[in-house]
Write a protein that holds these residues in place. Structure first.
Motif, PDB file in Angstrom:
ATOM      1  N   PHE A 143     -11.123   7.373  -8.364  1.00 52.00           N
ATOM      2  CA  PHE A 143      -9.988   6.661  -8.944  1.00 52.00           C
ATOM      3  C   PHE A 143      -8.660   7.187  -8.403  1.00 52.00           C
ATOM      4  CE2 PHE A 143     -12.532   5.984 -13.035  1.00 52.00           C
ATOM      5  CZ  PHE A 143     -12.532   4.600 -12.945  1.00 52.00           C
ATOM      6  N   GLU A 144      -7.693   6.268  -8.255  1.00 51.97           N
ATOM      7  CA  GLU A 144      -6.295   6.710  -8.239  1.00 51.97           C
ATOM      8  C   GLU A 144      -5.821   6.602  -9.681  1.00 51.97           C
ATOM      9  OE1 GLU A 144      -3.572   5.237  -5.169  1.00 51.97           O
ATOM     10  OE2 GLU A 144      -1.955   5.280  -6.650  1.00 51.97           O
ATOM     11  N   ILE A 145      -5.051   7.585 -10.137  1.00 51.91           N
ATOM     12  CA  ILE A 145      -4.729   7.630 -11.572  1.00 51.91           C
ATOM     13  C   ILE A 145      -3.234   7.830 -11.855  1.00 51.91           C
ATOM     14  CG2 ILE A 145      -6.985   8.585 -12.181  1.00 51.91           C
ATOM     15  CD1 ILE A 145      -5.364  11.303 -12.594  1.00 51.91           C
ATOM     16  N   PRO A 158       0.827  -1.217   0.000  1.00 51.16           N
ATOM     17  CA  PRO A 158       0.000   0.000   0.000  1.00 51.16           C
ATOM     18  C   PRO A 158       0.862   1.270   0.000  1.00 51.16           C
ATOM     19  CG  PRO A 158      -0.846  -1.566   1.599  1.00 51.16           C
ATOM     20  CD  PRO A 158       0.463  -2.120   1.106  1.00 51.16           C
ATOM     21  N   ARG A 159       0.421   2.245  -0.824  1.00 54.18           N
ATOM     22  CA  ARG A 159       1.197   3.479  -1.005  1.00 54.18           C
ATOM     23  C   ARG A 159       0.552   4.652  -0.262  1.00 54.18           C
ATOM     24  NH1 ARG A 159       3.664  -0.116  -3.853  1.00 54.18           N
ATOM     25  NH2 ARG A 159       4.575   0.357  -5.887  1.00 54.18           N
ATOM     26  N   PRO A 160       1.378   5.617   0.132  1.00 54.25           N
ATOM     27  CA  PRO A 160       0.827   6.810   0.788  1.00 54.25           C
ATOM     28  C   PRO A 160      -0.180   7.562  -0.083  1.00 54.25           C
ATOM     29  CG  PRO A 160       3.242   6.881   0.753  1.00 54.25           C
ATOM     30  CD  PRO A 160       2.843   5.626   0.051  1.00 54.25           C
ATOM     31  N   LEU A 171       1.161  -7.615 -12.426  1.00 57.66           N
ATOM     32  CA  LEU A 171      -0.279  -7.637 -12.712  1.00 57.66           C
ATOM     33  C   LEU A 171      -0.998  -6.435 -12.091  1.00 57.66           C
ATOM     34  CD1 LEU A 171      -2.645  -9.500 -13.777  1.00 57.66           C
ATOM     35  CD2 LEU A 171      -2.771 -10.435 -11.457  1.00 57.66           C
ATOM     36  N   ALA A 172      -0.504  -5.996 -10.949  1.00 60.80           N
ATOM     37  CA  ALA A 172      -1.149  -4.886 -10.234  1.00 60.80           C
ATOM     38  C   ALA A 172      -0.619  -3.530 -10.677  1.00 60.80           C
ATOM     39  CB  ALA A 172      -0.941  -5.047  -8.732  1.00 60.80           C
ATOM     40  N   LEU A 173       0.498  -3.538 -11.401  1.00 61.11           N
ATOM     41  CA  LEU A 173       1.172  -2.274 -11.721  1.00 61.11           C
ATOM     42  C   LEU A 173       1.008  -1.821 -13.167  1.00 61.11           C
ATOM     43  CD1 LEU A 173       4.666  -2.764 -10.022  1.00 61.11           C
ATOM     44  CD2 LEU A 173       3.027  -0.949  -9.491  1.00 61.11           C
ATOM     45  N   PHE A 174       1.197  -2.776 -14.107  1.00 64.01           N
ATOM     46  CA  PHE A 174       1.423  -2.357 -15.495  1.00 64.01           C
ATOM     47  C   PHE A 174       0.226  -2.508 -16.412  1.00 64.01           C
ATOM     48  CE2 PHE A 174       5.721  -3.215 -13.945  1.00 64.01           C
ATOM     49  CZ  PHE A 174       6.278  -1.970 -14.215  1.00 64.01           C
ATOM     50  N   SER A 205     -11.458   2.665  -7.209  1.00 68.53           N
ATOM     51  CA  SER A 205     -10.458   1.748  -7.755  1.00 68.53           C
ATOM     52  C   SER A 205      -9.081   2.395  -7.872  1.00 68.53           C
ATOM     53  CB  SER A 205     -10.888   1.255  -9.142  1.00 68.53           C
ATOM     54  OG  SER A 205      -9.959   0.302  -9.618  1.00 68.53           O
ATOM     55  N   ASN A 206      -8.076   1.590  -7.577  1.00 61.19           N
ATOM     56  CA  ASN A 206      -6.690   1.940  -7.872  1.00 61.19           C
ATOM     57  C   ASN A 206      -6.168   0.834  -8.800  1.00 61.19           C
ATOM     58  OD1 ASN A 206      -3.979   2.630  -7.913  1.00 61.19           O
ATOM     59  ND2 ASN A 206      -3.563   1.775  -5.879  1.00 61.19           N
ATOM     60  N   PRO A 207      -6.545   0.904 -10.084  1.00 61.39           N
ATOM     61  CA  PRO A 207      -6.186  -0.189 -10.996  1.00 61.39           C
ATOM     62  C   PRO A 207      -4.738  -0.059 -11.465  1.00 61.39           C
ATOM     63  CG  PRO A 207      -7.346   1.505 -12.200  1.00 61.39           C
ATOM     64  CD  PRO A 207      -7.261   1.985 -10.778  1.00 61.39           C
ATOM     65  N   PRO A 208      -4.240  -1.059 -12.206  1.00 58.95           N
ATOM     66  CA  PRO A 208      -2.895  -0.908 -12.787  1.00 58.95           C
ATOM     67  C   PRO A 208      -2.885   0.297 -13.721  1.00 58.95           C
ATOM     68  CG  PRO A 208      -3.730  -3.156 -13.071  1.00 58.95           C
ATOM     69  CD  PRO A 208      -4.870  -2.325 -12.584  1.00 58.95           C
ATOM     70  N   TYR A 209      -1.829   1.116 -13.638  1.00 62.59           N
ATOM     71  CA  TYR A 209      -1.793   2.279 -14.530  1.00 62.59           C
ATOM     72  C   TYR A 209      -0.414   2.681 -15.020  1.00 62.59           C
ATOM     73  CZ  TYR A 209      -1.035   4.968 -10.108  1.00 62.59           C
ATOM     74  OH  TYR A 209      -0.590   5.445  -8.901  1.00 62.59           O
ATOM     75  N   VAL A 210       0.612   1.914 -14.688  1.00 65.42           N
ATOM     76  CA  VAL A 210       1.961   2.296 -15.123  1.00 65.42           C
ATOM     77  C   VAL A 210       2.215   1.732 -16.519  1.00 65.42           C
ATOM     78  CG1 VAL A 210       4.425   2.184 -14.601  1.00 65.42           C
ATOM     79  CG2 VAL A 210       2.758   2.277 -12.727  1.00 65.42           C
TER      80      VAL A 210
HETATM   81  N1  GLN Z   1       1.577   4.187  -7.542  1.00 64.00           N
HETATM   82  C1  GLN Z   1       2.086   2.879  -7.825  1.00 64.00           C
HETATM   83  C2  GLN Z   1       3.582   2.961  -8.077  1.00 64.00           C
HETATM   84  O1  GLN Z   1       4.140   4.011  -8.072  1.00 64.00           O
HETATM   85  C3  GLN Z   1       1.339   2.247  -8.962  1.00 64.00           C
HETATM   86  C4  GLN Z   1      -0.012   1.816  -8.527  1.00 64.00           C
HETATM   87  C5  GLN Z   1      -0.838   1.300  -9.643  1.00 64.00           C
HETATM   88  O2  GLN Z   1      -0.394   0.960 -10.725  1.00 64.00           O
HETATM   89  N2  GLN Z   1      -2.088   1.271  -9.393  1.00 64.00           N
HETATM   90  O3  GLN Z   1       4.271   1.995  -8.217  1.00 64.00           O
END
Ligand code: GLN
Length: 298
Positions: free
Chosen positions: A258-260, A94-96, A226-229, A202-207
């Motif tokens: 959303f987290e984006i 979990p991220r800040p 899977l959770a990141l990209f 949702s905080n889906p994969p977004y990188v």
């Molecule tokens: N914020 C995350 C990171 O910096 C990425 C989280 C996500 O992809 N939902 O690694």
């Protein structure tokens, strides 16, 4: 072995990698975790000694830290929004920024923030859904702060859901977990047939692959891809699917959060606006990056 000597060895071995302060904080996390010895005790009792098996544990931690394994995975737990969470390699640490998202949701639904009160107090049918729950950190911290809400959490990974289930139990909240792929309606259609939500988050994969060089090597090597990209060619695939879902499954005036990806703020915002959400707002995290998005269904 005398604990202070062990601390000295940690510094010799790890300062070059992490810096002195970070090594100290790792060491104190370990003494708390394995020995229930608080930082202050180490100062007050410089001769504090530990047994051979305890020493072995610390040397194992030292090896893992040398390999740049995240301390949260080594210890198997972390803290999020003031709550304890188990974590392993099947879930993102979990991220800040995500704490900021949870904080924003709680503020939005409770007026002025007052951490001494139960917030999100609503009628019993208030329903929240977290999509891509991972460790369960968003769903559980919202449930903890909204005792009357019914909270649902979905993830495609059964291994992640095992972790989230444990976390719900240890934090004493009831969550309904659903193993499903939000991109594949046939996996969840039936389950959500007669449900509507007040909040979808949702905080889906977004990188994107092209942002890979910005990700720390220890994140890349240890945390679940899977959770990141996401695919560079379709980076908003999850946001699109979740927005479509929310159009159908949010109650009127229901909220989508959303987290984006900080570089895709305007594009992600446009998705919500195109789907006729109102009050669509982009918010920055503490680092000044576009990180949160909210909208209200008409
Ligand atoms: N914020 C995350 C990171 O910096 C990425 C989280 C996500 O992809 N939902 O690694």
């Amino acid at each position: 072995m005398v604990l202070k000597e062990l601390q000295h060895i940690f510094h010799i071995e790890l300062d070059a990698i992490y810096g002195q302060h970070e090594v100290d904080s790792f060491f104190y996390l370990c003494t708390e975790h394995y020995l229930s010895v608080a930082r202050i005790q180490l100062t007050l009792e410089p001769e504090l000694t530990i047994t051979k098996p305890e020493t072995d544990t610390f040397f194992k931690v030292l090896e893992d830290l040398k390999q740049q394994k995240p301390i949260q995975y080594i210890l198997g737990d972390t803290e999020f929004f003031g709550l304890p969470f188990k974590v392993n390699e099947n879930v993102l640490i979990p991220r800040p920024e995500t704490e900021e998202l949870v904080d924003m949701i709680i503020r939005n639904h409770s007026g002025p923030y007052d951490c001494t009160q139960d917030v999100l107090r609503e009628e019993s049918q208030f329903k929240i859904l977290d999509i891509g729950t991972g460790s369960g950190c968003i769903a559980i911290s919202l449930a903890k702060n909204s005792p009357n809400a019914k909270v649902y959490a979905l993830d495609v990974s059964l291994e992640a859901l095992k972790v989230a289930t444990q976390n719900a139990k240890s934090n004493n909240v009831e969550i309904t977990f659903i193993e499903a792929d939000i991109l594949n309606a046939s996996t969840w259609n039936l389950f959500f047939e007669n449900l509507e939500f007040d909040i979808v988050v949702s905080n889906p994969p977004y990188v994107r692959e092209l942002e890979k060089q910005e990700i720390q090597p220890n994140v890349l090597e240890n945390e679940p891809h899977l959770a990141l990209f996401v695919d560079d060619n379709n980076p908003l695939i999850f946001y699109k699917a979740i927005t479509d879902f929310a159009v159908k499954k949010l109650k009127p005036k229901g909220k989508l959060y959303f987290e984006i990806n900080q570089y895709l703020g305007e594009e992600t915002k446009a998705l919500l606006a195109d789907a006729n959400f109102e009050d669509v707002t982009l918010l920055k995290d503490l680092n000044g990056n576009d990180r949160m998005l909210k909208g209200e269904k008409i």
